[in-house]
Design a protein around this motif. Structure first.
Motif, mmCIF file in Angstrom:
data_model
loop_
_atom_site.group_PDB
_atom_site.id
_atom_site.type_symbol
_atom_site.label_atom_id
_atom_site.label_comp_id
_atom_site.label_asym_id
_atom_site.label_seq_id
_atom_site.Cartn_x
_atom_site.Cartn_y
_atom_site.Cartn_z
ATOM 1 N N UNK A 68 3.026 -7.460 -19.697
ATOM 2 C CA UNK A 68 1.617 -7.867 -19.738
ATOM 3 C C UNK A 68 0.808 -7.171 -18.639
ATOM 4 N N UNK A 69 1.377 -7.074 -17.443
ATOM 5 C CA UNK A 69 0.691 -6.391 -16.346
ATOM 6 C C UNK A 69 0.509 -4.914 -16.666
ATOM 7 N N UNK A 70 1.561 -4.271 -17.151
ATOM 8 C CA UNK A 70 1.494 -2.849 -17.484
ATOM 9 C C UNK A 70 0.478 -2.601 -18.597
ATOM 10 N N UNK A 71 0.522 -3.430 -19.635
ATOM 11 C CA UNK A 71 -0.434 -3.274 -20.738
ATOM 12 C C UNK A 71 -1.868 -3.501 -20.259
ATOM 13 N N UNK A 72 -2.060 -4.527 -19.442
ATOM 14 C CA UNK A 72 -3.402 -4.826 -18.942
ATOM 15 C C UNK A 72 -3.963 -3.711 -18.069
ATOM 16 N N UNK A 73 -3.140 -3.222 -17.145
ATOM 17 C CA UNK A 73 -3.587 -2.127 -16.278
ATOM 18 C C UNK A 73 -3.803 -0.845 -17.076
ATOM 19 N N UNK B 185 0.831 -1.203 0.000
ATOM 20 C CA UNK B 185 0.000 0.000 0.000
ATOM 21 C C UNK B 185 0.871 1.260 0.000
ATOM 22 N N UNK B 186 1.929 1.270 0.799
ATOM 23 C CA UNK B 186 2.832 2.423 0.845
ATOM 24 C C UNK B 186 3.559 2.610 -0.488
ATOM 25 N N UNK B 187 3.956 1.498 -1.105
ATOM 26 C CA UNK B 187 4.641 1.562 -2.401
ATOM 27 C C UNK B 187 3.722 2.187 -3.450
ATOM 28 N N UNK B 188 2.500 1.691 -3.519
ATOM 29 C CA UNK B 188 1.550 2.194 -4.520
ATOM 30 C C UNK B 188 1.196 3.653 -4.224
ATOM 31 N N UNK B 189 1.088 3.999 -2.959
ATOM 32 C CA UNK B 189 0.820 5.395 -2.589
ATOM 33 C C UNK B 189 1.962 6.298 -3.070
ATOM 34 N N UNK B 190 3.201 5.872 -2.855
ATOM 35 C CA UNK B 190 4.363 6.655 -3.292
ATOM 36 C C UNK B 190 4.384 6.794 -4.817
ATOM 37 N N UNK C 198 -8.575 4.216 -6.414
ATOM 38 C CA UNK C 198 -8.541 3.137 -5.418
ATOM 39 C C UNK C 198 -8.609 1.770 -6.098
ATOM 40 N N UNK C 199 -9.437 1.656 -7.140
ATOM 41 C CA UNK C 199 -9.566 0.372 -7.846
ATOM 42 C C UNK C 199 -8.255 -0.016 -8.524
ATOM 43 N N UNK C 200 -7.632 0.966 -9.163
ATOM 44 C CA UNK C 200 -6.370 0.706 -9.848
ATOM 45 C C UNK C 200 -5.284 0.336 -8.835
ATOM 46 N N UNK C 201 -5.243 1.048 -7.724
ATOM 47 C CA UNK C 201 -4.246 0.753 -6.680
ATOM 48 C C UNK C 201 -4.382 -0.691 -6.199
ATOM 49 N N UNK C 202 -5.626 -1.111 -5.957
ATOM 50 C CA UNK C 202 -5.857 -2.471 -5.459
ATOM 51 C C UNK C 202 -5.377 -3.505 -6.470
ATOM 52 N N UNK C 203 -5.735 -3.317 -7.718
ATOM 53 C CA UNK C 203 -5.324 -4.285 -8.740
ATOM 54 C C UNK C 203 -3.807 -4.290 -8.931
ATOM 55 N N UNK C 204 -3.186 -3.108 -8.891
ATOM 56 C CA UNK C 204 -1.735 -3.027 -8.998
ATOM 57 C C UNK C 204 -1.070 -3.784 -7.852
ATOM 58 N N UNK C 205 -1.576 -3.627 -6.642
ATOM 59 C CA UNK C 205 -1.019 -4.355 -5.492
ATOM 60 C C UNK C 205 -1.132 -5.867 -5.692
#
Length: 191
Positions: A110-115, A4-9, A19-26
Motif C-alpha cells: 500500500x505504501x509503495x503503490x501510494x508513493x 534521512x541517510x537511508x533514503x539518501x542511499x 525532497x517531497x518524496x523523500x520526506x513522505x517516504x521517511x
C-alpha cells in the motif's frame, strides 16, 4: 543509519527522489533491527511487504521433499520479498530468513503503490528495483542452464566476493544447483 541517510542511499543507488518524496517516504517506512534466523516470510503466508537491507543479509528458499533450496540472496542496499505473494496477493511459495543480525526497512505494498501514484520519481525508483531484480533472477536461470558449476561459483564470487564468510556453504551450493560435495571439490581442487 538515520532515516534521512537511508533514503539518501536509496535515492543514490536506484533513482533520484525529490525532497517531497523523500520526506513522505521517511514518514511511512518502518525500520526493523532483527536477529539472525528471523523468518520474515513463511511458505503459505500472504506477504504484502518488501524489505530493503541496510545491514546484514537474507535469503529466500523453498522446501522441496524435505530439501532446503536457496533461491535468492540479498545483502546491504538490496531488496528482497516474496515476489509472487507481493504482486499477486497469493500465499508465498517460499521462506525469507535473515542469515545475520540485520537492520532493514519494511515497506508495505500500500505504501509503495501510494508513493508511486503520488510521485513519478518514486515510481521510477521502484521500476529500477523490479528491473534489477528480474535481471538478476534471469541471470541466475541462464547460469544454471548454460554454465558449469565452476563457472557459476566463480560468478557468484565476482558478484559477492565475501559470500563464503557470510552464507553457509550448504546454502551457496543449493543456490548454485549443486551438492555440497561438488562445491567442496570446486573450492579445493586436488593438485
Amino acid at each position: 543509519m538515520t532515516q534521512n541517510e537511508i533514503v539518501h542511499t536509496l535515492s543514490q543507488t536506484y533513482s533520484p527522489l525529490s525532497a517531497e518524496c523523500r520526506k513522505e517516504l521517511m514518514d511511512k517506512m518502518t525500520i526493523l533491527s532483527l536477529p539472525k534466523h528471523t523468518c520474515l516470510v513463511r511458505e503459505g503466508q500472504y506477504s504484502d511487504k518488501t524489505f530493503y537491507l541496510i545491514d546484514g543479509c537474507a535469503r529466500a528458499y523453498y522446501l522441496k521433499d524435505g530439501k532446503d533450496i536457496s533461491d535468492w540472496f540479498a545483502f546491504e542496499n538490496e531488496f528482497i520479498s516474496s515476489i509472487i505473494s507481493f504482486f499477486t496477493d497469493t500465499p508465498s511459495p517460499h521462506y525469507i530468513e535473515l542469515l545475520e543480525d540485520s537492520t532493514l526497512v519494511a515497506l508495505s505494498k500500500d505504501t509503495i503503490d501510494g508513493l508511486s501514484n503520488q510521485y513519478h520519481d518514486f515510481e521510477r525508483l521502484i521500476r529500477v528495483v523490479v528491473t534489477q531484480t528480474m535481471l538478476r533472477q534471469r541471470e541466475r536461470i541462464s547460469s544454471i542452464l548454460f554454465h558449469t558449476a565452476s563457472q557459476r561459483y566463480a560468478h557468484i564470487l565476482t558478484r559477492y566476493p565475501n559470500i563464503t564468510r557470510r552464507i553457509p556453504l550448504t546454502h551457496i551450493a543449493s543456490y548454485l544447483g549443486i551438492t555440497l560435495e561438488t562445491l567442496s571439490r570446486i573450492r579445493n581442487p586436488k593438485s
